[in-house]
Design an enzyme around this catalytic site. Structure first.
Site, PDB file in Angstrom:
ATOM      1  N   CYS A   3      21.740 -82.334  41.703  1.00  0.00           N
ATOM      2  CA  CYS A   3      20.630 -83.287  41.571  1.00  0.00           C
ATOM      3  C   CYS A   3      20.153 -83.677  42.968  1.00  0.00           C
ATOM      4  O   CYS A   3      20.930 -84.167  43.789  1.00  0.00           O
ATOM      5  CB  CYS A   3      21.085 -84.525  40.797  1.00  0.00           C
ATOM      6  SG  CYS A   3      19.878 -85.865  40.851  1.00  0.00           S
ATOM      7  N   ASP A  29       9.013 -91.588  50.383  1.00  0.00           N
ATOM      8  CA  ASP A  29       8.622 -90.363  49.679  1.00  0.00           C
ATOM      9  C   ASP A  29       8.170 -89.315  50.708  1.00  0.00           C
ATOM     10  O   ASP A  29       7.462 -89.636  51.664  1.00  0.00           O
ATOM     11  CB  ASP A  29       7.505 -90.649  48.673  1.00  0.00           C
ATOM     12  CG  ASP A  29       7.335 -89.523  47.669  1.00  0.00           C
ATOM     13  OD1 ASP A  29       7.639 -89.743  46.479  1.00  0.00           O
ATOM     14  OD2 ASP A  29       6.907 -88.416  48.073  1.00  0.00           O
ATOM     15  N   HIS A  45      23.699 -91.569  38.555  1.00  0.00           N
ATOM     16  CA  HIS A  45      22.781 -90.590  37.971  1.00  0.00           C
ATOM     17  C   HIS A  45      22.412 -90.963  36.533  1.00  0.00           C
ATOM     18  O   HIS A  45      23.281 -91.028  35.660  1.00  0.00           O
ATOM     19  CB  HIS A  45      23.388 -89.184  37.994  1.00  0.00           C
ATOM     20  CG  HIS A  45      22.442 -88.150  37.483  1.00  0.00           C
ATOM     21  ND1 HIS A  45      21.492 -87.552  38.284  1.00  0.00           N
ATOM     22  CD2 HIS A  45      22.264 -87.646  36.243  1.00  0.00           C
ATOM     23  CE1 HIS A  45      20.778 -86.707  37.550  1.00  0.00           C
ATOM     24  NE2 HIS A  45      21.230 -86.746  36.303  1.00  0.00           N
ATOM     25  N   GLY A  91       4.951 -86.528  33.928  1.00  0.00           N
ATOM     26  CA  GLY A  91       4.823 -86.103  35.324  1.00  0.00           C
ATOM     27  C   GLY A  91       6.104 -86.194  36.125  1.00  0.00           C
ATOM     28  O   GLY A  91       6.066 -86.183  37.362  1.00  0.00           O
ATOM     29  N   THR A  93       9.177 -84.879  37.998  1.00  0.00           N
ATOM     30  CA  THR A  93       9.569 -83.586  38.586  1.00  0.00           C
ATOM     31  C   THR A  93      11.005 -83.590  39.100  1.00  0.00           C
ATOM     32  O   THR A  93      11.548 -82.522  39.392  1.00  0.00           O
ATOM     33  CB  THR A  93       8.627 -83.190  39.748  1.00  0.00           C
ATOM     34  OG1 THR A  93       8.716 -84.178  40.776  1.00  0.00           O
ATOM     35  CG2 THR A  93       7.187 -83.066  39.280  1.00  0.00           C
ATOM     36  N   HIS A  98      13.688 -92.593  38.786  1.00  0.00           N
ATOM     37  CA  HIS A  98      13.213 -93.158  40.047  1.00  0.00           C
ATOM     38  C   HIS A  98      11.925 -93.924  39.813  1.00  0.00           C
ATOM     39  O   HIS A  98      11.170 -93.632  38.884  1.00  0.00           O
ATOM     40  CB  HIS A  98      13.009 -92.068  41.100  1.00  0.00           C
ATOM     41  CG  HIS A  98      12.137 -90.938  40.645  1.00  0.00           C
ATOM     42  ND1 HIS A  98      12.615 -89.899  39.876  1.00  0.00           N
ATOM     43  CD2 HIS A  98      10.817 -90.692  40.823  1.00  0.00           C
ATOM     44  CE1 HIS A  98      11.627 -89.053  39.621  1.00  0.00           C
ATOM     45  NE2 HIS A  98      10.523 -89.524  40.169  1.00  0.00           N
TER      46      HIS A  98
HETATM   47  P1  5GP Z   1       8.137 -87.561  40.229  1.00  0.00           P
HETATM   48  O1  5GP Z   1       7.002 -86.579  40.321  1.00  0.00           O
HETATM   49  O2  5GP Z   1       9.367 -86.925  39.647  1.00  0.00           O
HETATM   50  O3  5GP Z   1       7.772 -88.861  39.585  1.00  0.00           O
HETATM   51  O4  5GP Z   1       8.449 -87.964  41.715  1.00  0.00           O
HETATM   52  C1  5GP Z   1       9.284 -87.242  42.562  1.00  0.00           C
HETATM   53  C2  5GP Z   1       8.927 -87.680  43.955  1.00  0.00           C
HETATM   54  O5  5GP Z   1       9.955 -87.271  44.832  1.00  0.00           O
HETATM   55  C3  5GP Z   1       7.627 -87.076  44.473  1.00  0.00           C
HETATM   56  O6  5GP Z   1       6.729 -88.126  44.849  1.00  0.00           O
HETATM   57  C4  5GP Z   1       8.059 -86.241  45.673  1.00  0.00           C
HETATM   58  O7  5GP Z   1       7.144 -86.292  46.745  1.00  0.00           O
HETATM   59  C5  5GP Z   1       9.396 -86.862  46.047  1.00  0.00           C
HETATM   60  N1  5GP Z   1      10.326 -85.924  46.636  1.00  0.00           N
HETATM   61  C6  5GP Z   1      10.649 -84.682  46.159  1.00  0.00           C
HETATM   62  N2  5GP Z   1      11.569 -84.111  46.936  1.00  0.00           N
HETATM   63  C7  5GP Z   1      11.836 -84.997  47.931  1.00  0.00           C
HETATM   64  C8  5GP Z   1      12.727 -84.964  49.059  1.00  0.00           C
HETATM   65  O8  5GP Z   1      13.455 -83.993  49.309  1.00  0.00           O
HETATM   66  N3  5GP Z   1      12.734 -86.068  49.856  1.00  0.00           N
HETATM   67  C9  5GP Z   1      11.943 -87.151  49.631  1.00  0.00           C
HETATM   68  N4  5GP Z   1      12.027 -88.182  50.490  1.00  0.00           N
HETATM   69  N5  5GP Z   1      11.106 -87.219  48.568  1.00  0.00           N
HETATM   70  C10 5GP Z   1      11.060 -86.152  47.742  1.00  0.00           C
HETATM   71 ZN    ZN Z   2      21.133 -87.643  40.269  1.00  0.00          ZN
END
Ligand code: 5GP
Ligand code: ZN
Length: 112
Positions: A3, A29, A45, A91, A93, A98
């Protein structure tokens, strides 16, 4: 466990820390959608908002306690938005619950 956000909490993947306590970790982010964009997570988690139960819901409260502290720490007195994306159509990912904390610009509503 494979994860991304658990690895960030463990320090195995670097992040820019904004806030940390016993239950919560917040970091910048990597692809900010506003001048201030933090990701706020429980260290434990949990896959998504759809997995919240009577046993783990206190962690959501801990996240929101942390958000109030971050807002003060970061001088977000003009306001902010908290977003949780849940599941494919929501949405999401990254499969570790979070909360996006967005601020320092006018945020449109409805979000689209
Ligand atoms: P989701 O799309 O799942 O709501 O948000 C995931 C967020 O995690 C996205 O805004 C993406 O930019 C951020 N993100 C993905 N991978 C990383 C990473 O390795 N480091 C950081 N700081 N943010 C990440
Ligand atoms: Zn996790």
């Amino acid at each position: 466990m494979d994860c991304l956000f658990c690895k960030i909490v463990a320090g195995e993947i670097p992040s820019t820390k904004i806030y940390e306590d016993e239950y919560v970790y917040a970091f910048k982010d990597i692809d900010p959608q506003a001048p201030f964009h933090a990701i706020v997570i429980p260290k434990t988690h949990i896959k998504s908002a759809a997995e919240i139960t009577a046993e783990n819901s206190f962690l959501v409260a801990k996240v929101f306690e942390a958000i109030a502290k971050i807002a003060e720490q970061e001088n977000l007195e003009k306001g902010f938005r908290v977003v949780n994306n849940c599941g494919e159509q929501g949405g999401q990912t990254v499969g570790h619950i979070h909360f996006h904390l967005l601020a320092r610009r006018n945020l449109a509503w409805p979000p689209g």
